[in-house]
Design an enzyme around this catalytic site. Structure first.
Site, short mmCIF file in Angstrom:
data_model
loop_
_atom_site.label_atom_id
_atom_site.label_comp_id
_atom_site.label_asym_id
_atom_site.label_seq_id
_atom_site.Cartn_x
_atom_site.Cartn_y
_atom_site.Cartn_z
N SER A 135 0.76 -1.13 -0.08
CA SER A 135 -0.01 0.04 0.10
C SER A 135 0.96 1.21 0.05
CB SER A 135 -0.86 0.10 1.47
OG SER A 135 -1.52 1.07 1.14
N LYS A 161 -0.99 -1.01 -4.50
CA LYS A 161 -2.24 -0.16 -4.28
C LYS A 161 -1.66 1.04 -3.82
CE LYS A 161 -4.66 -0.10 0.14
NZ LYS A 161 -5.50 -0.86 1.17
N LYS A 163 -2.91 4.90 -2.48
CA LYS A 163 -3.87 5.64 -2.04
C LYS A 163 -4.05 6.97 -2.70
CE LYS A 163 -4.10 3.47 2.27
NZ LYS A 163 -5.40 2.89 2.69
N ASP A 189 -7.00 2.86 -3.26
CA ASP A 189 -7.78 2.99 -2.17
C ASP A 189 -8.10 4.43 -1.87
OD1 ASP A 189 -8.97 2.38 0.48
OD2 ASP A 189 -7.23 1.64 1.23
N GLU A 214 -10.83 0.47 -4.00
CA GLU A 214 -11.34 0.33 -2.54
C GLU A 214 -12.15 1.44 -1.85
OE1 GLU A 214 -7.85 -1.26 -0.77
OE2 GLU A 214 -8.76 -1.12 1.62
N ASP A 239 -13.57 -1.97 2.12
CA ASP A 239 -12.98 -2.33 3.40
C ASP A 239 -13.85 -1.87 4.61
OD1 ASP A 239 -11.04 -1.73 5.34
OD2 ASP A 239 -9.57 -0.82 4.20
N LYS A 263 -10.10 -7.28 7.03
CA LYS A 263 -9.31 -6.97 8.07
C LYS A 263 -9.76 -7.69 9.01
CE LYS A 263 -7.61 -2.55 6.29
NZ LYS A 263 -7.75 -1.23 6.24
N GLY A 291 -4.28 -4.53 5.79
CA GLY A 291 -3.31 -4.40 6.99
C GLY A 291 -3.67 -3.10 7.63
O1 OSB Z 1 -7.31 1.42 4.14
O2 OSB Z 1 -6.28 -0.12 4.03
C1 OSB Z 1 -6.50 0.75 4.58
C2 OSB Z 1 -3.29 1.46 6.97
C3 OSB Z 1 -4.20 1.86 8.09
C4 OSB Z 1 -5.23 2.27 8.02
C5 OSB Z 1 -6.18 1.74 6.72
C6 OSB Z 1 -5.43 1.23 5.61
C7 OSB Z 1 -3.90 1.22 5.65
C8 OSB Z 1 -3.43 0.60 4.43
C9 OSB Z 1 -1.98 0.00 4.86
O3 OSB Z 1 -3.54 0.57 3.56
C10 OSB Z 1 -1.85 -1.53 4.75
C11 OSB Z 1 -0.74 -2.15 5.50
O4 OSB Z 1 -0.91 -2.43 6.65
O5 OSB Z 1 -0.02 -2.36 4.52
MG MG Z 2 -8.43 0.29 2.90
#
Ligand code: OSB
Ligand code: MG
Length: 368
Positions: A135, A161, A163, A189, A214, A239, A263, A291
């Site tokens: 991510s 991925k 953001k 995402d 996402e 998510d 998750k 994650g």
């Molecule tokens: O939306 O997936 C998410 C991290 C913290 C809170 C929300 C998200 C995330 C990530 C990181 O995208 C995922 C990771 O731990 O590798």
């Molecule tokens: Mg997410």
């Protein structure tokens, strides 16, 4: 197994680089750990709350409060003897799924360590290694984004991925596609940063062949996601909206989600995560493991979960060094784009006591 108490601990783990999303920037991970004390093995749980209620309504101080005031006393009263009993003992308490998940994780770890069974074996894993996705946070410039993505591609990550948020969406995706080609597995995402009136704008992402988008809309907007799915061709993956097997069933039935990010913390634990996996699989909906910037403890459990048969897409399951220069446990090291599934009892990893002591900012022992 007799549960005799819990140790709560907050550890501060510096991140290798700031991680920016549409809801904020993390520079350090404030992790709440639970250690289940029993008459047999001890077990570790990791609570995935963030310091502020910006990803979901839960937050670290709130989790500490509900654990001390309500959830741990409920387990003491119920004379809980294993992980399955944790869910029923906590059932009267609404919400607080991340706090509940951490308790169940600690008890399950103690239980599995005491009978010598691995997390993977317990959940029904069918692979001994899992592919790694990564991510990528919002960057200050497109050039910086290309450099960061290039580093992960070079390291062997099999899926990227990005953001996104309003103002950082179409152009960054276009630039990554142009630089790394159409074959790079790529998804985005939004962490709920858009509204349904952005549907036409989001449809511009369709030209880039993304695997999925996402959580574009608000957590409680299942109908909006179902409407959006009729306008945007890129598959929608929820998510934040998926908080239980029940909400997963509703989202699938409504056509609000074509893929699910699972998750365990968000849904109340690894046992509920497995139920969502089973439900999605029965409905032909692919899932992947999300994650929450976990330490090696949560990462170990996620790697095992991601080895279940319905996890057909690479997850946000990255190596320890994606976030941490030094992990709390034995590090997860990527080999050929994959992480090995731990096969030792319980989580299969243990915090380093010296490092743990050094990073601990607060701790409390609650004995039954
Ligand atoms: O939306 O997936 C998410 C991290 C913290 C809170 C929300 C998200 C995330 C990530 C990181 O995208 C995922 C990771 O731990 O590798
Ligand atoms: Mg997410």
């Amino acid at each position: 197994m007799k549960l005799t108490g819990f140790e709560l601990r907050r550890v501060a783990m510096p991140l290798v680089a700031p991680f920016r999303t549409s809801f904020g920037t993390q520079v350090e991970r404030d992790i709440l750990l639970l250690r289940a004390l029993t008459d047999q093995a001890e077990g570790w749980g990791e609570c995935v709350t963030l310091p502020d209620p910006v990803y979901s309504s839960e937050y670290v101080d709130g989790a500490v409060d509900v654990l001390r005031r309500h959830l741990i006393p409920a387990l003491a009263r119920a004379a809980v003897d294993g992980a399955v009993a944790v869910g029923s003992a906590l059932e009267p308490y609404r919400g607080h799924r991340m706090a509940k998940a951490a308790l169940e994780m600690a008890v399950l770890d103690a239980e599995l360590r005491s009978i010598g069974r691995s997390w993977a074996r317990e959940l029904g894993a069918v692979h001994d290694r899992v592919p790694c996705g990564v991510s990528v946070g919002i960057q200050d410039s497109i050039d910086q984004l290309l450099a960061v993505v290039g580093g992960y591609v070079e390291a062997g990550y099999v899926r990227i991925k990005l953001k996104i948020e309003p103002g950082w969406d179409i152009e960054p995706v276009r630039a990554v596609r142009r630089q790394f080609g159409d074959d790079l597995p790529l998804q985005v995402d939004a962490n709920a940063a858009y509204s349904l009136s952005d549907a036409r704008h989001l449809a511009q992402l369709d030209q880039f062949g993304l695997w999925l988008i996402e959580q574009p809309l608000a957590e409680d907007d299942l109908l909006g996601h179902a409407d959006l799915a009729r306008i945007v061709r890129t598959p929608i993956c929820l998510d934040e909206s998926i908080v239980s097997a029940q909400s997963a069933a509703a989202a699938i039935r409504l056509g609000a989600t074509a893929v699910i990010n699972i998750k365990p913390g968000r849904v109340g634990g690894y046992l509920e995560a497995r139920r969502i996996h089973d439900l999605a699989r029965a409905n032909g909906v692919p899932v992947w493991c999300g994650g929450m910037i976990e330490s090696g403890l949560g990462r170990a459990a996620n790697v095992a979960l991601a080895a279940l048969p319905g996890f057909t897409l690479p997850g946000d399951v990255s190596a320890s060094d994606r976030f941490y220069r030094q992990d709390l446990t034995e590090p997860f090291v990527m080999v050929d784009g994959h992480l090995a599934v731990p096969d030792r009892p319980g989580l299969g990893v243990t915090p380093d006591p010296v490092l743990l002591a050094r990073l601990t900012r607060w701790q409390e022992l609650i004995e039954f």
